[in-house]
Design a protein around this motif. Structure first.
Motif, short mmCIF file in Angstrom:
data_model
loop_
_atom_site.label_atom_id
_atom_site.label_comp_id
_atom_site.label_asym_id
_atom_site.label_seq_id
_atom_site.Cartn_x
_atom_site.Cartn_y
_atom_site.Cartn_z
N VAL A 48 16.64 -28.43 -101.47
CA VAL A 48 18.03 -28.60 -101.54
C VAL A 48 18.42 -29.65 -100.42
O VAL A 48 17.71 -29.64 -99.42
CB VAL A 48 18.78 -27.48 -101.59
N ASN A 49 19.36 -30.40 -100.75
CA ASN A 49 20.21 -31.31 -99.76
C ASN A 49 21.56 -31.47 -100.01
O ASN A 49 22.26 -31.00 -100.87
CB ASN A 49 19.28 -32.62 -99.62
N GLU A 59 25.22 -31.31 -100.47
CA GLU A 59 26.62 -30.29 -100.48
C GLU A 59 25.53 -28.98 -100.88
O GLU A 59 26.04 -27.84 -100.73
CB GLU A 59 27.44 -30.72 -101.67
N LYS A 60 24.52 -29.30 -101.76
CA LYS A 60 23.77 -27.90 -102.22
C LYS A 60 23.24 -27.33 -100.97
O LYS A 60 23.41 -25.96 -100.87
CB LYS A 60 22.77 -28.41 -103.18
N SER A 96 26.11 -25.37 -99.30
CA SER A 96 26.64 -24.09 -99.96
C SER A 96 25.64 -23.04 -99.79
O SER A 96 26.03 -21.70 -99.81
CB SER A 96 26.83 -24.43 -101.55
N GLN A 97 24.38 -23.29 -99.84
CA GLN A 97 23.11 -22.41 -99.58
C GLN A 97 23.45 -21.67 -98.16
O GLN A 97 23.13 -20.57 -98.10
CB GLN A 97 21.80 -23.14 -99.86
#
Length: 385
Positions: A292-293, A295-296, A299-300
């Protein structure tokens, strides 16, 4: 635009050891500082003796151990029934962390965490504090002697961008270069409605200093969620006018002395029991952060931090009582006694009556303030199932 790596921190950093004696000298010349010390020690230690000890202090560590921890000990003894902690096994003594904390009290949240660290022979953390709280020069000296650094609030346009760059760079510099841990609240301003949620904007700010590789940069900060819960919030009645205005979609304007009054009330008010918990470092959940990178990833990080806080936040009888009274059932009656319920209702009645406004609405807001930690834990548990 100024390169982040080259930004200076002179206007926001804590005082260095070489500046301690001068800083203490300035404090000793201020009558308000004397009044604060005399209040904290309640006459048990004469100010003259404190002054004599302060004049011998030469380092920030000596200042924290020689004055701050002693003052906190007196405050805890006078205003709380107990102070406990857990999760210290989740952090290593020689490693620097970014402690991402719930925020219920302006002064005590970070101070109590540092007290635990100091008493257990860990290095204390540098503390992020808004410049709106240090307008008086002597308070500025006091907090910077106590390893606080300044967060510039209320900036606009280019000034806001530069302030965020400087703050992000200083936090990264503290952890990665100086090997100094940092405490920062999970959101700007205290949690007033009992819902502890990390602001995505905060995580984005932290990533600025690693703009070439923000994902690995955030990992390198060793983020550890910290939760601190108070059985009673001494400032609960003071929060109701703002919560009422928000519920009625009205603008709320703080009074000039409101922050200072909240600081003093939070320190001197009765808190019942207090518990602080160090959560697991978010890097322990690396499986959740793979592939994941951008914005994702932000949020994570927010989701993982909030998850750890919701599940480790100490719930008191006051939280369960408020939840039952709010919903109108006895679901949690095994979590409290009849005496505890009667005490809570008496306190609530007195504090709600002290605030102008619709009493039924104020009572509802008061109950939500205490019930929401229970509701948030239930909500997340249901989502997981």
């Amino acid at each position: 635009m100024m390169e982040v790596e080259k930004m200076e921190f002179e206007d926001i950093r804590p005082l260095h050891d070489s500046e301690v004696k001068e800083g203490i000298g300035r404090l000793l010349a201020v009558k308000e500082f004397r009044g604060m010390v005399e209040y904290a020690f309640q006459g048990m230690i004469p100010f003259e003796k404190v002054e004599e000890q302060l004049k011998r202090i030469e380092t920030v560590k000596e200042f924290q151990s020689g004055l701050i921890t002693k003052m906190l000990g007196f405050v805890i003894q006078k205003t709380s029934d107990s102070f406990t902690f857990s999760g210290l096994e989740n952090i290593e003594k020689d490693k620097a962390y970014l402690f991402l904390s719930t925020h219920r009290d302006i002064v005590l949240d970070s101070a109590l965490m540092n007290l635990v660290l100091n008493d257990n022979e860990y290095e204390t953390a540098r503390i992020a504090i808004g410049d709106n709280l240090v307008k008086e020069p002597w308070i500025n000296d006091l907090v910077r002697l106590n390893k606080s650094f300044i967060v510039k609030r209320g900036r606009q346009g280019k000034d806001k961008v530069l302030a965020s760059m400087q703050l992000s760079s200083y936090i990264a510099h503290s952890i990665k270069t100086d090997n100094e841990s940092v405490w920062i609240a999970q959101r700007e301003g205290r949690t007033k409605d009992g819902i502890d949620k990390t602001q995505p904007g905060l995580i984005k700010m932290l990533s600025i200093a690693g703009r070439k590789d923000p994902v690995n940069h955030l990992r390198s900060l060793n983020i550890v969620p910290v939760s601190i819960s108070y059985e009673y919030n001494p400032c609960d009645a003071m929060l109701l006018p703002e919560l009422l205005a928000k519920s009625e979609d009205r603008e709320y304007v703080k009074s000039p002395m409101e922050d200072l009054m909240s600081m003093m009330k939070g320190i001197e008010g009765k808190k019942g029991r207090i518990h602080l918990h160090f959560g697991r470092p978010l890097n322990d959940f690396s499986e959740n952060l793979k592939n994941v990178n951008g914005e994702k990833f932000v949020s994570q990080v927010v989701s993982l931090a909030d998850h750890e806080i919701y599940h480790t936040f100490k719930l008191w009888p006051t939280n369960y009582i408020a939840c039952d009274l709010l919903i109108g059932n006895q679901r949690w009656e095994n979590e409290y006694s009849a005496e505890e319920k009667a005490t809570f209702e008496k306190v609530m009645t007195q504090r709600v009556a002290s605030v102008e406004g619709n009493p039924d609405k104020l009572k509802e807001l008061y109950l939500k303030m205490y019930a929401n930690p229970v509701i948030m834990r239930m909500t997340e548990t249901n989502e997981e199932n």
